[in-house]
Design a protein around this motif. Structure first.
Motif, PDB file in Angstrom:
ATOM      1  N   ASP B 179       0.820  -1.203   0.000  1.00 28.77           N
ATOM      2  CA  ASP B 179       0.000   0.000   0.000  1.00 28.77           C
ATOM      3  C   ASP B 179       0.860   1.261   0.000  1.00 28.77           C
ATOM      4  N   GLY B 180       2.110   1.110  -0.377  1.00 32.64           N
ATOM      5  CA  GLY B 180       2.990   2.278  -0.355  1.00 32.64           C
ATOM      6  C   GLY B 180       3.041   2.961  -1.706  1.00 32.64           C
ATOM      7  N   THR B 181       4.021   3.850  -1.836  1.00 35.01           N
ATOM      8  CA  THR B 181       4.235   4.460  -3.144  1.00 35.01           C
ATOM      9  C   THR B 181       5.716   4.397  -3.465  1.00 35.01           C
ATOM     10  N   GLY B 184       6.166   8.270  -6.058  1.00 34.33           N
ATOM     11  CA  GLY B 184       4.839   8.882  -6.128  1.00 34.33           C
ATOM     12  C   GLY B 184       3.766   8.018  -6.766  1.00 34.33           C
ATOM     13  N   ILE B 185       4.148   6.834  -7.195  1.00 34.98           N
ATOM     14  CA  ILE B 185       3.166   5.953  -7.834  1.00 34.98           C
ATOM     15  C   ILE B 185       2.774   4.858  -6.850  1.00 34.98           C
ATOM     16  N   PRO B 186       1.474   4.598  -6.668  1.00 34.03           N
ATOM     17  CA  PRO B 186       1.049   3.560  -5.732  1.00 34.03           C
ATOM     18  C   PRO B 186       1.607   2.191  -6.146  1.00 34.03           C
ATOM     19  N   THR B 187       2.083   1.422  -5.161  1.00 36.82           N
ATOM     20  CA  THR B 187       2.691   0.130  -5.505  1.00 36.82           C
ATOM     21  C   THR B 187       1.743  -0.824  -6.232  1.00 36.82           C
ATOM     22  N   PRO B 188       0.431  -0.872  -5.876  1.00 42.65           N
ATOM     23  CA  PRO B 188      -0.423  -1.808  -6.627  1.00 42.65           C
ATOM     24  C   PRO B 188      -0.396  -1.526  -8.123  1.00 42.65           C
ATOM     25  N   LEU B 189      -0.349  -0.240  -8.487  1.00 40.79           N
ATOM     26  CA  LEU B 189      -0.306   0.107  -9.904  1.00 40.79           C
ATOM     27  C   LEU B 189       1.011  -0.360 -10.527  1.00 40.79           C
ATOM     28  N   LEU B 190       2.099  -0.229  -9.765  1.00 36.87           N
ATOM     29  CA  LEU B 190       3.393  -0.690 -10.282  1.00 36.87           C
ATOM     30  C   LEU B 190       3.385  -2.197 -10.495  1.00 36.87           C
ATOM     31  N   PHE B 191       2.795  -2.906  -9.524  1.00 34.70           N
ATOM     32  CA  PHE B 191       2.695  -4.360  -9.693  1.00 34.70           C
ATOM     33  C   PHE B 191       1.886  -4.700 -10.943  1.00 34.70           C
ATOM     34  N   LEU B 192       0.786  -3.981 -11.113  1.00 34.50           N
ATOM     35  CA  LEU B 192      -0.059  -4.237 -12.289  1.00 34.50           C
ATOM     36  C   LEU B 192       0.736  -4.037 -13.574  1.00 34.50           C
ATOM     37  N   LEU B 193       1.451  -2.911 -13.638  1.00 34.36           N
ATOM     38  CA  LEU B 193       2.181  -2.613 -14.869  1.00 34.36           C
ATOM     39  C   LEU B 193       3.297  -3.626 -15.106  1.00 34.36           C
ATOM     40  N   ALA B 194       3.991  -3.989 -14.024  1.00 28.61           N
ATOM     41  CA  ALA B 194       5.076  -4.959 -14.169  1.00 28.61           C
ATOM     42  C   ALA B 194       4.538  -6.297 -14.659  1.00 28.61           C
ATOM     43  N   LEU B 195       3.428  -6.729 -14.064  1.00 27.39           N
ATOM     44  CA  LEU B 195       2.859  -8.009 -14.474  1.00 27.39           C
ATOM     45  C   LEU B 195       2.348  -7.947 -15.914  1.00 27.39           C
TER      46      LEU B 195
END
Ligand SMILES: Nc1ncnc2c1ncn2[C@@H]1O[C@H](COP(=O)(O)OP(=O)(O)OP(=O)(O)O)[C@@H](O)[C@H]1O
Ligand SMILES: [Mg+2]
Lengths: 246, 338
Positions: B179-181, B184-195
């Motif tokens: 739930d971090g960033t 400045g980008i929320p980690t869930p979004l980063l996980f989504l993009l990486a996956l």
């Protein structure tokens, strides 16, 4: 020594006895026409030789050595290639992807293997040129004509150095000119020492290229003789059962 | 011998597969929608709101990536919502159960153990789905409907219907990751993009990915030519469950506690996102970009309705309309291309 030797092959699907005690020998550089009515067991025999499924009983030998195929790669690895009756193409993939399906060319990056798209496209284009087909490697099979699909299915057999090619109705559903090209290809392959089993319902095709004709009726082999000493009338009789055996 | 095929024609540039793709059409719709909502509500295009949206759709998006893989093989995975919940529940319960273990002394170790165990459970569910479908030939719809109910039921049994609060030795690391960033980008979004990037590479650059498409296009052909159909299918259901389980764990970090009914009914939104993005239920088509864009579209609609002070209950109705519209566009596109 025979290239392929089948002995006493039987295959049943539940209650259906698709093949009964079929024995067959194929010599290098020989074209064998395999004929028979619908449901006679021709495709079943092809799939056994191709390693798609094992026979219920019976043995196979290549170069005199007993072989057992469990998967299509097993047959491929000793030089047996197949054009399936249903052509076995994935509509949503390109011609090149279909040609290389199941044996993709890869580039290694450490432990990973990535598809080598360029090499596969180049190789597929070369094969289509060799087959004198205007099929383009990058086109989707969905948008292709019957003849182009046939070309894709046949191109697949030219990837590796084949010794025996099984063609299950390669001339069904294509134009007269394209049939002539396929027959031409079969002659060229034979001249280079490759053996071919040609399945066809078209009598003229078989008599045009085959050295020997084998007839299956309800899963049994009822004839196996040189084309030169047979006739379309006799083969028709054998297929329908008007003639018991020859 | 010369040949001429009158039926070979050059396709016009606008029908090139890259341009004439469902994902691109839906992306255009998304852009228009974003423009429209930002005119109606000035709060929409604020950084805070956009971050909020991106976080919300990441969970659906991640699970939707997995379901897209399954849909490409002409299958379906209805169990994803329940797997999200069960994985989140088991992971959070393990956090508490392992708090007293000596492993708690090593920072991060408890977290690694619990998340691994949770994901292993998800992978197990996926393996069961895959084996029942690929080896025994059961219908994907019915099989995963069964596991949907089994996993949801197990979740209620384990928790007795109560929520599980996320606490344990590594809880601060857990929150930082889920739930971090980062920049400045929320980690869930980063996980989504990486996956999503991983999945794009997997589908288009590896043989295994190509087999996924081949199975969806013509499963018989794939098996005749020697594609290991059964293994590919099992692996795809495992991937779907893993992604769902991972999304569930991320949600646990977001909420700080896991209600027993976490992600209840999410399977519909997850599948809707995949379908809107161009995954074809009859198999053979779909991709990560579509799943991400589809999930984003659904969330933008929900957010837009809230900001426009329209009852959020309209969301389901609108999403339903968009699903049908997307399938219609898909059909028209196909017709034009062929
Ligand atoms: N996978 C299978 N399961 C059950 N029965 C099968 C299977 N494959 C073939 N058969 C049966 O085996 C028999 C022989 O079929 P096969 O496909 O070998 O015939 P064929 O000679 O190729 O006919 P055609 O000329 O129509 O292609 C048929 O009765 C068919 O129904
Ligand atoms: Mg047949």
């Amino acid at each position: 020594m025979s290239l392929l030797e089948l002995h006493g092959i039987c295959k049943s699907f539940g209650a259906i006895q698709a093949l009964t005690d079929v024995s067959l020998e194929v010599e290098p550089g020989e074209v064998v026409g395999l004929m028979g009515d619908n449901g006679a067991g021709k495709s079943t025999l092809v799939k056994i030789v191709a390693g798609n499924f094992p026979p219920t009983s019976g043995t196979s030998a290549v170069d005199g050595r007993p072989v057992e195929f469990h998967r299509p790669v097993d047959a491929r690895s000793i030089g047996i290639e197949v054009v399936y009756q249903e052509l076995a193409l994935a509509d949503n993939l390109t011609a090149a992807a279909n040609v290389f399906l199941g044996r993709e060319l890869r580039r290694r990056f450490g432990p990973f293997g990535f598809l080598d798209h360029r090499a596969m496209n180049r190789r597929a284009s070369a094969l289509f040129a060799e087959l004198k087909s205007e099929t383009r490697a990058g086109d989707l099979v969905r948008q292709m004509s019957g003849g182009q699909r046939q070309a894709v299915a046949i191109a697949r057999t030219r990837l590796a150095q084949a010794r025996l090619i099984l063609m299950d109705e390669p001339t069904a559903a294509i134009s007269v000119r394209q049939v002539a090209e396929v027959l031409d290809l079969i002659r060229r392959l034979r001249d280079s020492g490759i053996a071919i089993i040609l399945i066809s319902h078209r009598m003229p095709d078989v008599f045009a290229v085959a050295d020997r004709v084998v007839v299956l009726r309800r899963g049994r082999k009822v004839a196996d003789k040189p084309v030169a000493s047979s006739s379309p009338e006799e083969v028709t009789g054998l297929i329908t059962g008007a003639l018991e055996a020859a | 011998m010369t040949t001429e095929f009158s039926n070979v024609r050059q396709r016009p540039w606008y029908l090139h597969p890259h341009l004439n793709s469902q994902a691109l059409y839906v992306f255009a719709a998304l852009v228009i929608l974003v423009a429209a909502i930002s005119v109606v509500s000035s709060a929409f295009l604020t950084t805070g709101n956009l971050l909020n949206i991106s976080k919300n759709f990441a969970y659906i998006g991640i699970a939707s990536l997995g379901v897209t893989l399954v849909i490409i093989t002409a299958g379906i995975d209805l169990s994803v919502g329940s797997v999200m919940a069960l994985t989140a529940i088991v992971t959070s319960l393990l956090f508490r159960a392992t708090a007293e273990w000596p492993t708690a002394a090593v920072p991060g170790l408890t977290l690694a153990i619990c998340v691994t165990a949770g994901l292993a459970l998800a992978a197990f569910v996926g393996t069961v789905n895959g084996l029942l479908i690929a080896r025994l030939g059961l219908s994907p719809f019915v099989t995963t409907l069964g596991t949907l109910s089994i996993c949801r039921g197990l979740g209620y049994v384990i928790t007795e219907g109560r929520g599980v609060i996320v606490t344990g030795p590594d809880v601060s690391i857990f929150y930082a990751i889920t739930d971090g960033t980062l920049l400045g980008i929320p980690t869930p979004l980063l996980f989504l993009l990486a996956l999503a990037v991983w999945m794009g590479v997997f589908l288009h650059q590896t043989a295994w990915g190509r087999y996924v498409f081949a199975i969806g296009g013509n499963e018989r052909a794939a098996s005749l030519t020697g594609v290991p159909v059964e293994r590919v299918k099992v692996s795809i259901y495992v991937a779907s469950s893993l992604m769902a389980g991972f999304a569930g764990i991320l949600m646990a970090g977001w909420l700080g506690s896991v209600p027993a009914n976490l992600a209840f009914g999410y399977e519909l939104r997850i599948i809707a996102a995949a379908v809107i993005g161009g995954a074809n239920l009859s198999g053979g088509a779909g991709g990560p970009a579509g799943a991400v864009i589809g999930a984003a579209l659904i969330e933008v609609i929900r957010n837009g309705l809230v900001l426009s002070r329209v009852s959020a209950y309209w969301q389901d109705t609108l999403v339903g309309l968009i699903i049908i519209l997307a399938v219609l566009v898909d059909r028209l596109r196909e017709r034009r291309a062929s």
